[in-house]
Write a protein that holds these residues in place. Structure first.
Motif, mmCIF file in Angstrom:
data_model
loop_
_atom_site.group_PDB
_atom_site.id
_atom_site.type_symbol
_atom_site.label_atom_id
_atom_site.label_comp_id
_atom_site.label_asym_id
_atom_site.label_seq_id
_atom_site.Cartn_x
_atom_site.Cartn_y
_atom_site.Cartn_z
ATOM 1 N N SER A 68 9.903 -3.469 -0.026
ATOM 2 C CA SER A 68 8.979 -3.970 0.973
ATOM 3 C C SER A 68 7.872 -2.944 1.169
ATOM 4 N N ARG B 134 3.554 -10.500 -8.911
ATOM 5 C CA ARG B 134 4.516 -11.014 -8.198
ATOM 6 C C ARG B 134 5.597 -9.945 -8.351
ATOM 7 N N ILE C 122 2.427 -11.034 -4.416
ATOM 8 C CA ILE C 122 3.278 -11.718 -4.047
ATOM 9 C C ILE C 122 4.706 -11.138 -4.152
ATOM 10 N N THR C 123 5.496 -10.993 -3.195
ATOM 11 C CA THR C 123 6.867 -10.536 -2.914
ATOM 12 C C THR C 123 7.932 -11.474 -2.905
ATOM 13 N N ASP C 124 9.032 -11.541 -3.514
ATOM 14 C CA ASP C 124 10.049 -12.396 -3.243
ATOM 15 C C ASP C 124 11.271 -11.680 -3.282
ATOM 16 N N LEU C 125 11.859 -11.204 -2.002
ATOM 17 C CA LEU C 125 12.946 -10.407 -1.985
ATOM 18 C C LEU C 125 14.193 -11.174 -1.397
ATOM 19 N N PRO C 126 15.380 -11.098 -1.512
ATOM 20 C CA PRO C 126 16.315 -11.564 -0.683
ATOM 21 C C PRO C 126 16.560 -11.134 0.600
ATOM 22 N N ARG D 142 5.339 -9.340 -18.148
ATOM 23 C CA ARG D 142 6.470 -9.009 -17.165
ATOM 24 C C ARG D 142 7.517 -7.569 -17.659
ATOM 25 N N TRP E 220 9.607 -9.548 -7.656
ATOM 26 C CA TRP E 220 10.856 -10.275 -7.217
ATOM 27 C C TRP E 220 12.285 -9.355 -7.572
ATOM 28 N N ARG F 23 16.797 -9.963 -7.686
ATOM 29 C CA ARG F 23 17.916 -10.670 -7.590
ATOM 30 C C ARG F 23 19.055 -9.692 -7.673
#
Length: 567
Positions: free
Chosen positions: A419, A476, A437-441, A560, A478, A480
């Motif tokens: 982050s 992006r 773009i960030t996609d973090l839990p 990727r 992310w 998981r």
């Protein structure tokens, strides 16, 4: 996912680390110095093996302490003394019973005058054991008669011994004499005097036992018991044992223990030698191999590689040590080869800008127009900056191995690190017109490692993705969690990676960039990232983004990069 790099297929060289050398039966390729050492030492060389000497000494020390304790406590002597005393008491009472049985039922009896019983004749009827003396006293303490048992032809000789046990007995008696030098000497007394010492108690109607020493220092037991008639004591029967009888029995028992001690000593030495040979010899081989390699490096002679004996078949710590040492030596040579290759790559990479600089400088000397000089100065400036960047990246890469070992790992929140990086790098991407773009839990993911180094990996991947994007593209990031691993993915909508380059992008100094970006990157970023990830027990690979079930030859939608780290 990146395919493993093909291994170099080289013919076996005489200097390579041996993978099949056996310690018992050395491989013909093993070092001649090691083979000569094995042939000279035999089963085990005690004069050159402190470990073998310690094994033998400690095994013998435990055995000596055990035998010395048995001899010092002397339990069989106490048992023999008790048994002999009880036997003499029984024998004395039997003799007294014989006298009582020979006395008349009525009338006066005087043992001293011979009235009613002949003391000498009655005593002659008694079978006396060899060496035992019997004394008969009247009620006034007068010795009426005495007799000594004669040795027979069938009597057992308890003085048997051997040369070894005689020697050990002499040593034992010497040590015992030194240890007991402070005790008072035993009083020497004649057997008759010893019998008279117990007469008083027997005259009073009791059976008495006493122990003394004869003139030669042998133990003598005396037992006295009264002779009864009609409730009245008419005399006393006293019996003394043979002089030194118990000492001979004890000596014989001690000789048997010492004989077993000598046998156990020889067996213990043999087993210790076998044990020492299975421990000291292979350790000596391992040490000799390491010392041989050290001496070679010190003298710069015999450039062949160090050969560590293969003891992997042993299911013990020595086998583990052999495996570890062989692995260390193999890793060391791999590292040396890698350093040599790295040095060659560095030299190759530096030669390119140096050649460009040399050409630009030479051309500058003959350039006549100002625009030509300006152009050449730009080339020189570009090459100097390229060299500076290249040297800085090479310096960081060369220090990476040692820094990864020295730095302490700590537990940290990976999502927080991502982050923070997203906030900083997102601004740089926005300045270029690239969406970030960030996609973090929401839940934290805690991992253990070097936070600064892993942050360096993600910085390299994100900046690399941004560099391939143009205005309107997107990057992006992310993450998981998958069971015991966490996946961090960096995607971009750039041109993707050529298929032939997917297995090369993590190699040092490899760069697949547009012509406009030539010289702006050293090609070490992804190689350093892979090294850091693998040092943390993780994996990293690159792939192209394509629609589901799309043709593999179709144009990719982007690139990727996937990083898998253990949780």
């Amino acid at each position: 996912m990146t395919e493993p790099a093909p291994r170099r297929s080289t013919a076996p060289r005489s200097g390579d680390v041996l993978l099949g050398e056996d310690w018992v039966s050395p491989d013909p390729q093993s070092d001649p110095g090691q083979q000569a050492g094995r042939g000279r030492r035999g089963i085990v060389a005690l004069n050159r093996s402190p470990l073998a000497r310690k094994i033998i000494i400690f095994n013998l020390l435990a055995l000596v302490v055990l035998v010395a304790g048995v001899l010092f406590l002397n339990p069989f002597r106490d048992s023999l003394v008790l048994q002999r005393e009880q036997g003499l008491v029984t024998e004395a009472r039997l003799v007294a019973d014989v006298f009582e049985a020979r006395m008349p039922g009525t009338g006066a009896v005087n043992m001293a005058a011979g009235d009613g019983i002949d003391v000498a004749e009655t005593l002659a009827l008694v079978d006396i054991a060899p060496g035992v003396e019997v004394f008969v006293f009247d009620t006034f303490g007068t010795l009426l008669v005495s007799a000594t048992g004669a040795a027979g032809a069938g009597d057992v000789d308890t003085g048997r011994s051997t040369v070894i046990t005689d020697f050990l007995n002499a040593v034992w008696e010497t040590v015992s004499g030194v240890l007991s030098s402070g005790s008072e000497p035993a009083t020497q007394i004649e057997t008759e005097g010893l019998a008279r010492d117990v007469y008083a108690q027997a005259r009073a109607g009791e059976t008495a036992v006493n122990t003394g020493r004869d003139a030669e220092g042998g133990a003598v037991f005396a037992v006295a018991t009264p002779v009864w008639r009609a409730g009245e004591v008419l005399g006393v029967v006293a019996i003394t044992s043979a002089a030194g009888e118990i000492d001979r029995l004890v000596r014989y028992e001690r000789e048997q223990i010492l004989q077993m001690f000598v046998i156990a000593l020889l067996v213990s030495i043999g087993l210790s030698l076998v044990l020492a040979s299975t421990i000291a010899n292979p350790l000596s081989d391992l040490a000799a191999a390491a010392e041989l390699g050290r001496d070679r490096d010190a003298r710069k002679m015999a450039p062949g590689r160090v050969r560590i004996p293969d003891l992997t078949a042993r299911p013990d710590e020595i086998g583990r040590l052999s495996v570890a040492m062989r692995g260390m030596v193999a890793a060391l040579y791999d590292r040396i080869d890698a350093n040599e290759q790295f040095a060659a790559d560095v030299a190759h990479e530096i030669k390119n800008p140096l050649a460009s600089l040399r050409s630009a400088v030479g051309t500058l000397r003959i350039a006549k127009r100002d625009d030509q000089r300006e152009r050449l100065l730009e080339v020189i400036d570009h090459d100097v900056r390229r060299l500076d960047r290249l040297v800085s990246d090479i310096s960081n890469a060369s220090r990476l191995d040692s820094e990864l070992v020295k730095e302490e790992e700590e537990e940290f929140n990976l999502l927080k690190t991502l982050s923070n990086l997203g906030e900083y790098l997102g601004q740089q991407a926005g300045e270029k017109g690239v969406d970030f773009i960030t996609d973090l839990p929401p839940e934290p993911i805690m991992i253990r490692g070097l936070e600064a180094r892993l942050a360096q990996v993600f910085v390299n991947l994100i900046t690399n993705a941004v560099s391939f994007c143009e205005d309107g593209d997107a990057v992006r990031v992310w993450a998981r969690r998958r069971e015991n691993r966490v996946l961090v993915v960096v995607e971009d909508t750039g041109p993707g990676i050529p298929e032939q380059a997917l297995t090369k992008v993590f190699k040092r100094f490899y760069s697949e960039r547009p012509v406009a970006q030539f010289g702006d990157h050293s090609g070490l970023g992804l190689a350093i990232s892979k090294q850091i990830v693998e040092a943390h027990g993780g994996v990293i690979w690159a792939e192209n983004i394509r629609p589901t079930h799309a043709d593999i030859t179709s144009e990719p939608l982007g690139a990727r990069f996937v990083v898998g780290l253990p949780v």
